[in-house]
Design a protein around this motif. Structure first.
Motif, PDB file in Angstrom:
ATOM      1  N   LEU A  10      -9.161  -2.699  12.854  1.00 52.32           N
ATOM      2  CA  LEU A  10      -9.184  -2.983  11.417  1.00 52.32           C
ATOM      3  C   LEU A  10      -7.853  -3.565  10.952  1.00 52.32           C
ATOM      4  N   ARG A  11      -7.929  -4.322   9.858  1.00 50.11           N
ATOM      5  CA  ARG A  11      -6.744  -4.994   9.319  1.00 50.11           C
ATOM      6  C   ARG A  11      -6.696  -4.756   7.809  1.00 50.11           C
ATOM      7  N   PRO A  12      -5.979  -3.710   7.378  1.00 50.31           N
ATOM      8  CA  PRO A  12      -5.944  -3.417   5.944  1.00 50.31           C
ATOM      9  C   PRO A  12      -5.108  -4.412   5.148  1.00 50.31           C
ATOM     10  N   ILE A  13      -5.495  -4.604   3.902  1.00 53.98           N
ATOM     11  CA  ILE A  13      -4.647  -5.288   2.936  1.00 53.98           C
ATOM     12  C   ILE A  13      -3.889  -4.188   2.211  1.00 53.98           C
ATOM     13  N   LEU A  14      -2.570  -4.196   2.312  1.00 51.18           N
ATOM     14  CA  LEU A  14      -1.744  -3.137   1.753  1.00 51.18           C
ATOM     15  C   LEU A  14      -1.586  -3.348   0.244  1.00 51.18           C
ATOM     16  N   ALA A  15      -1.926  -2.331  -0.522  1.00 50.56           N
ATOM     17  CA  ALA A  15      -1.898  -2.476  -1.975  1.00 50.56           C
ATOM     18  C   ALA A  15      -1.257  -1.261  -2.627  1.00 50.56           C
ATOM     19  N   GLY A  16      -0.745  -1.494  -3.844  1.00 55.17           N
ATOM     20  CA  GLY A  16      -0.112  -0.429  -4.613  1.00 55.17           C
ATOM     21  C   GLY A  16       0.813  -1.028  -5.640  1.00 55.17           C
ATOM     22  N   ARG A  17       1.691  -0.191  -6.193  1.00 54.40           N
ATOM     23  CA  ARG A  17       2.591  -0.638  -7.266  1.00 54.40           C
ATOM     24  C   ARG A  17       4.006  -0.944  -6.780  1.00 54.40           C
ATOM     25  N   ASN A  18       4.389  -0.359  -5.639  1.00 58.09           N
ATOM     26  CA  ASN A  18       5.774  -0.475  -5.176  1.00 58.09           C
ATOM     27  C   ASN A  18       5.945  -1.731  -4.325  1.00 58.09           C
ATOM     28  N   LYS A  19       6.345  -2.813  -4.958  1.00 52.69           N
ATOM     29  CA  LYS A  19       6.437  -4.115  -4.296  1.00 52.69           C
ATOM     30  C   LYS A  19       7.375  -4.078  -3.090  1.00 52.69           C
ATOM     31  N   GLN A  20       8.552  -3.502  -3.258  1.00 55.39           N
ATOM     32  CA  GLN A  20       9.538  -3.493  -2.182  1.00 55.39           C
ATOM     33  C   GLN A  20       9.038  -2.733  -0.958  1.00 55.39           C
ATOM     34  N   ALA A  21       8.510  -1.541  -1.183  1.00 50.26           N
ATOM     35  CA  ALA A  21       8.033  -0.723  -0.063  1.00 50.26           C
ATOM     36  C   ALA A  21       6.839  -1.372   0.625  1.00 50.26           C
ATOM     37  N   LEU A  22       5.931  -1.947  -0.165  1.00 45.57           N
ATOM     38  CA  LEU A  22       4.750  -2.585   0.409  1.00 45.57           C
ATOM     39  C   LEU A  22       5.132  -3.807   1.247  1.00 45.57           C
TER      40      LEU A  22
END
Length: 356
Positions: free
Chosen positions: A28-40
């Protein structure tokens, strides 16, 4: 849209990152999502994975991100603040929803969207991790062997490990709030630790003390098995349990902003969660017992990998199934969707009936 791609919201959190790191092993190949731009972006660069940065109150950005996938895995707790928004977005965009929640109240809230999910042809499956895949499957397994079971007790022990920062923060938010049990089919409020009992967990020479604590199975096991009376327990030092007996006198204090703020600062100063060495050498122990109106009982034990490792593996296994069009529309529990044998697909799981 890729059939091996899914949206992982909260990917920069402790458990979300574990899922991202384990994903390749499941194809699987997730698309990483969230609010923390730097960490993501840092994690995305390391794992060579795409990143989408948005908050859940940005409906346009969330809708755009959902267009790229057919499955969303919500790893962003506390789920009191994230589940409803993502569930409603997934229903509107006809995307399957999974999460790692372990709160019975949140499960019941998501269950109210059952008809809407069926109309959209999607599955809503909260609790796709340690909360509550192993215990849900164990509960159904016991129910299949005692069809007339009226009561279910589930106890678990996590030894030589620790809570992730996200789980600990969620615990802080619950300080001073009442516990729950399921009695005659209804969720009933009661003091946390109202009941205590000794349990012989698998592989343990001595029994370990446990106390009643609200766990997701109070909701999911009821849906999966129909058993009307359910209690859930966790290991704890008996001295700590005895201290809790006086909680009525200080619960008001635990709910104050001052105490919760202090606890929150302590949690945030600690490590994000157990390291790999700890996870690799730790197992989680589960005990469950059903009984019928005649007083007959049936007891089972289960050993599973460390809780956070299991969460990543279970969430990816279920995501893999959904992407292969193996799902049931509407609200589902792990066991109602995939049966009692689901947990046995994970390496390192052992379960057995215990001689009475």
């Amino acid at each position: 849209m890729l059939d091996h791609s899914f949206l992982l919201y909260g990917a920069n959190g402790y458990t979300g990152e574990l899922i991202a790191r384990y994903a390749a092993g499941f194809g699987l190949r997730p698309i990483l999502a969230g609010r923390n731009k730097q960490a993501l972006e840092q994690l995305g660069d390391e794992l060579k994975l795409p990143v989408r940065v948005f908050a859940l109150d940005n409906k346009a950005a969330m809708q755009q991100a959902l267009q790229e996938v057919s499955v969303v895995v919500n790893a962003a707790g506390p789920y009191d603040f994230t589940a409803r928004q993502l569930v409603e977005a997934c229903i509107a965009e006809r995307r399957h929803y999974l999460d790692l929640n372990g709160d019975a109240i949140i499960y019941d809230m998501i269950r109210t969207y059952d008809d809407a999910a069926k109309d959209s042809g999607i599955m809503l499956l909260p609790g796709a991790g340690y909360d509550v895949v192993p215990t849900d499957c164990l509960a159904l397994w016991l129910k299949q062997q005692m069809p007339d079971a009226r009561s279910l007790k589930i106890a678990f022990a996590v030894l030589n490990s620790s809570l992730s920062r996200g789980t600990a923060i969620n615990t802080v938010l619950k300080l001073g709030l009442p516990g729950l049990s399921r009695i005659d089919g209804k969720l009933v409020e009661e003091p946390v630790g109202k009941r205590g009992m000794y349990v012989r967990f698998p592989g343990m020479k001595k029994k370990i003390f446990t106390m009643s604590l609200p766990w997701g199975d109070l909701s999911t096991a009821y849906v999966s098995t129909g058993i009307p009376n359910i209690e859930t327990y966790i290991n704890i030092h008996k001295a700590a349990w005895l201290l809790l007996k006086g909680q009525g006198a200080y619960n008001w204090l635990l709910k104050t902003k001052l105490v919760r703020g202090i606890a929150n600062r302590i949690v945030r100063s600690q490590s994000p969660g157990p390291d790999k060495a700890t996870r690799d050498k730790t197992n989680t122990l589960i005990w469950a017992q059903v009984s019928n109106a005649k007083g007959a009982t049936l007891t089972a034990n289960m050993v599973v990998p460390e809780a956070y490792t299991l969460t990543a593996m279970a969430a990816l296994l279920i995501t893999q199934k959904v992407l292969n069009n193996e799902y049931k529309a509407g609200y589902q529990t792990p066991a109602s969707a995939y049966g009692a044998a689901l947990i046995m697909e994970i390496e390192g799981v052992k379960r057995e009936i215990v001689a009475e």
